[in-house]
Design a protein around this motif. Structure first.
Motif, PDB file in Angstrom:
ATOM      1  N   ASP A 119      -2.066 -14.358 -20.258  1.00 38.98           N
ATOM      2  CA  ASP A 119      -3.102 -13.405 -19.635  1.00 38.98           C
ATOM      3  C   ASP A 119      -2.766 -13.303 -18.314  1.00 38.98           C
ATOM      4  N   GLY A 120      -2.440 -12.237 -17.766  1.00 36.72           N
ATOM      5  CA  GLY A 120      -1.779 -11.827 -16.379  1.00 36.72           C
ATOM      6  C   GLY A 120      -2.734 -11.098 -15.597  1.00 36.72           C
ATOM      7  N   VAL A 121      -2.312 -11.323 -14.371  1.00 41.98           N
ATOM      8  CA  VAL A 121      -2.853 -10.538 -13.212  1.00 41.98           C
ATOM      9  C   VAL A 121      -1.758  -9.769 -12.336  1.00 41.98           C
ATOM     10  N   VAL A 122      -2.215  -8.733 -12.118  1.00 40.34           N
ATOM     11  CA  VAL A 122      -1.289  -7.926 -11.180  1.00 40.34           C
ATOM     12  C   VAL A 122      -1.799  -7.597 -10.033  1.00 40.34           C
ATOM     13  N   GLY A 123      -1.110  -8.043  -8.691  1.00 41.50           N
ATOM     14  CA  GLY A 123      -1.387  -7.829  -7.630  1.00 41.50           C
ATOM     15  C   GLY A 123      -1.394  -6.259  -6.978  1.00 41.50           C
ATOM     16  N   GLY A 124      -2.083  -5.233  -6.950  1.00 40.77           N
ATOM     17  CA  GLY A 124      -1.638  -3.987  -6.568  1.00 40.77           C
ATOM     18  C   GLY A 124      -1.515  -3.022  -7.856  1.00 40.77           C
ATOM     19  N   VAL A 146      -5.300  -5.947 -10.020  1.00 41.14           N
ATOM     20  CA  VAL A 146      -6.514  -5.883  -8.600  1.00 41.14           C
ATOM     21  C   VAL A 146      -5.917  -5.187  -7.670  1.00 41.14           C
ATOM     22  N   ASP A 147      -6.713  -3.988  -7.147  1.00 38.14           N
ATOM     23  CA  ASP A 147      -6.194  -3.212  -5.925  1.00 38.14           C
ATOM     24  C   ASP A 147      -7.240  -3.206  -4.927  1.00 38.14           C
ATOM     25  N   ALA A 148      -6.874  -3.199  -3.813  1.00 31.26           N
ATOM     26  CA  ALA A 148      -7.890  -3.008  -2.643  1.00 31.26           C
ATOM     27  C   ALA A 148      -8.440  -1.819  -2.206  1.00 31.26           C
ATOM     28  N   LEU A 149      -7.976  -0.826  -2.857  1.00 29.72           N
ATOM     29  CA  LEU A 149      -8.507   0.634  -2.831  1.00 29.72           C
ATOM     30  C   LEU A 149      -9.213   0.932  -4.125  1.00 29.72           C
ATOM     31  N   ALA A 150     -10.839   0.989  -3.974  1.00 29.77           N
ATOM     32  CA  ALA A 150     -11.113   1.680  -5.073  1.00 29.77           C
ATOM     33  C   ALA A 150     -10.953   2.839  -5.231  1.00 29.77           C
ATOM     34  N   GLU A 151     -10.498   3.771  -4.547  1.00 20.54           N
ATOM     35  CA  GLU A 151     -10.165   5.116  -4.840  1.00 20.54           C
ATOM     36  C   GLU A 151      -8.945   5.189  -5.532  1.00 20.54           C
ATOM     37  N   VAL A 152      -7.812   4.583  -5.410  1.00 20.35           N
ATOM     38  CA  VAL A 152      -6.677   4.247  -6.416  1.00 20.35           C
ATOM     39  C   VAL A 152      -7.146   4.042  -7.771  1.00 20.35           C
ATOM     40  N   ILE A 153      -8.109   3.042  -8.178  1.00 18.16           N
ATOM     41  CA  ILE A 153      -8.554   2.856  -9.408  1.00 18.16           C
ATOM     42  C   ILE A 153      -9.214   4.008  -9.822  1.00 18.16           C
ATOM     43  N   GLU A 154     -10.125   4.840  -9.131  1.00 23.52           N
ATOM     44  CA  GLU A 154     -10.886   6.026  -9.818  1.00 23.52           C
ATOM     45  C   GLU A 154      -9.587   6.955 -10.142  1.00 23.52           C
ATOM     46  N   TRP A 155      -8.813   7.203  -9.327  1.00 21.44           N
ATOM     47  CA  TRP A 155      -7.684   8.288  -9.570  1.00 21.44           C
ATOM     48  C   TRP A 155      -7.128   7.813 -11.198  1.00 21.44           C
ATOM     49  N   HIS A 156      -7.040   6.682 -11.228  1.00 18.19           N
ATOM     50  CA  HIS A 156      -6.288   6.455 -12.671  1.00 18.19           C
ATOM     51  C   HIS A 156      -7.658   6.649 -13.807  1.00 18.19           C
ATOM     52  N   GLU A 157      -8.813   6.421 -13.299  1.00 19.35           N
ATOM     53  CA  GLU A 157      -9.799   6.320 -14.330  1.00 19.35           C
ATOM     54  C   GLU A 157     -10.146   8.145 -14.445  1.00 19.35           C
ATOM     55  N   GLN A 158      -9.973   8.589 -13.538  1.00 15.38           N
ATOM     56  CA  GLN A 158     -10.150  10.160 -13.899  1.00 15.38           C
ATOM     57  C   GLN A 158      -8.809  10.867 -14.360  1.00 15.38           C
ATOM     58  N   GLY A 159      -7.728  10.166 -14.630  1.00 12.52           N
ATOM     59  CA  GLY A 159      -6.683  10.871 -15.157  1.00 12.52           C
ATOM     60  C   GLY A 159      -5.712  11.678 -14.178  1.00 12.52           C
ATOM     61  N   VAL A 176      -9.747  -3.928 -11.301  1.00 13.86           N
ATOM     62  CA  VAL A 176     -10.683  -4.600 -10.495  1.00 13.86           C
ATOM     63  C   VAL A 176     -10.412  -4.289  -9.101  1.00 13.86           C
ATOM     64  N   ASN A 177     -11.445  -3.984  -8.300  1.00 14.69           N
ATOM     65  CA  ASN A 177     -11.388  -3.506  -6.839  1.00 14.69           C
ATOM     66  C   ASN A 177     -11.726  -4.881  -6.227  1.00 14.69           C
ATOM     67  N   GLY A 178     -10.596  -5.263  -5.354  1.00 13.36           N
ATOM     68  CA  GLY A 178     -10.666  -6.306  -4.467  1.00 13.36           C
ATOM     69  C   GLY A 178      -9.508  -6.857  -3.741  1.00 13.36           C
ATOM     70  N   ASP A 179      -9.912  -7.978  -3.036  1.00 14.00           N
ATOM     71  CA  ASP A 179      -8.443  -8.450  -2.160  1.00 14.00           C
ATOM     72  C   ASP A 179      -7.781  -9.383  -3.010  1.00 14.00           C
ATOM     73  N   PHE A 180      -6.427  -9.131  -3.363  1.00 10.83           N
ATOM     74  CA  PHE A 180      -5.780 -10.001  -4.525  1.00 10.83           C
ATOM     75  C   PHE A 180      -5.595 -11.261  -4.009  1.00 10.83           C
ATOM     76  N   PHE A 181      -5.270 -11.280  -2.383  1.00 13.26           N
ATOM     77  CA  PHE A 181      -4.911 -12.655  -2.141  1.00 13.26           C
ATOM     78  C   PHE A 181      -6.087 -13.467  -1.699  1.00 13.26           C
ATOM     79  N   ALA A 182      -7.313 -12.994  -1.467  1.00 13.41           N
ATOM     80  CA  ALA A 182      -8.666 -13.674  -1.128  1.00 13.41           C
ATOM     81  C   ALA A 182      -8.858 -14.100  -2.550  1.00 13.41           C
ATOM     82  N   MET A 183      -8.796 -13.327  -3.493  1.00 15.86           N
ATOM     83  CA  MET A 183      -9.356 -13.691  -5.047  1.00 15.86           C
ATOM     84  C   MET A 183      -8.612 -15.059  -5.253  1.00 15.86           C
TER      85      MET A 183
END
Length: 194
Positions: A119-124, A146-159, A176-183
């Motif tokens: 079970d892995g986690v990728v930062g960014g 985990v990515d700090a920019l929700a917009e980047v996640i949306e771009w992937h979800e929208q194709g 997941v949208n969030g701060d990798f280091f804080a999490m």
């Protein structure tokens, strides 16, 4: 000047009140005085279409608290290959032209573990090349990106990005949208559900 749809309380509406990607294209075309392709424009709907260059297109443009974020595609003339780039202000965050290091880093890191059912986690998330390299490993059971920019996640979800549908369609992958280091130092960790 207030954007269309601004509230009467004096609060400014979002800079581009139309859906992501469409808002940028329609807004820029109107600013430049472009005419819509006959029979293709309905400014209220997602079927809108504007003529774009085969060699360059800005796919989306968003103001964020960190600065102006843009996604663009350009065609390399000599190889006839599309290059996708994410920029924050004038700085390049990611380019699909340079992915070898991130792919190999993911492969080498997983190979060094020598275990299965990972079970892995990728930062960014970026353009998704690290995440795809992780998912190509048969020992990976699940992965959170985990990515700090929700917009980047949306771009992937929208194709909007070439790997978007592949990553969002893999049941082992969760964005997941969030701060990798804080999490990493929080009590909840990367996944508050487990």
């Amino acid at each position: 000047m207030l954007a269309a749809g601004s509230m009467e309380s004096g609060e400014l509406a979002p800079f581009y009140p139309l859906p992501p990607a469409l808002g940028k294209r329609v807004g820029m075309a109107l600013l430049q005085g472009a005419r819509p392709i006959q029979g293709h424009l309905n400014a209220a709907g997602p079927q809108s279409s504007w003529p774009v260059s085969r060699s360059f297109e800005e796919l989306d443009f968003r103001p964020t608290p960190m600065g102006v974020l843009s996604l663009r595609r350009r065609r390399r003339p000599m190889s006839d290959v599309d290059v996708y780039e994410i920029k924050l202000g004038d700085e390049f965050l990611m380019s699909s032209q340079f992915t070898a290091a991130e792919i190999e880093l993911a492969r080498l890191g997983l190979a060094a573990l020598g275990r299965s059912d990972l079970d892995g986690v990728v930062g960014g998330l970026g353009l998704g090349y690290t995440a795809r390299a992780v998912l190509e490993n048969p020992t990976v059971r699940s992965m959170i990106v985990v990515d700090a920019l929700a917009e980047v996640i949306e771009w992937h979800e929208q194709g909007l990005l070439p790997l978007g549908r592949e990553l969002t369609g893999d049941p082992r992958c969760r964005l997941v949208n969030g701060d990798f280091f804080a999490m990493s130092s929080s009590l909840e960790g990367y996944d508050p559900r487990s």
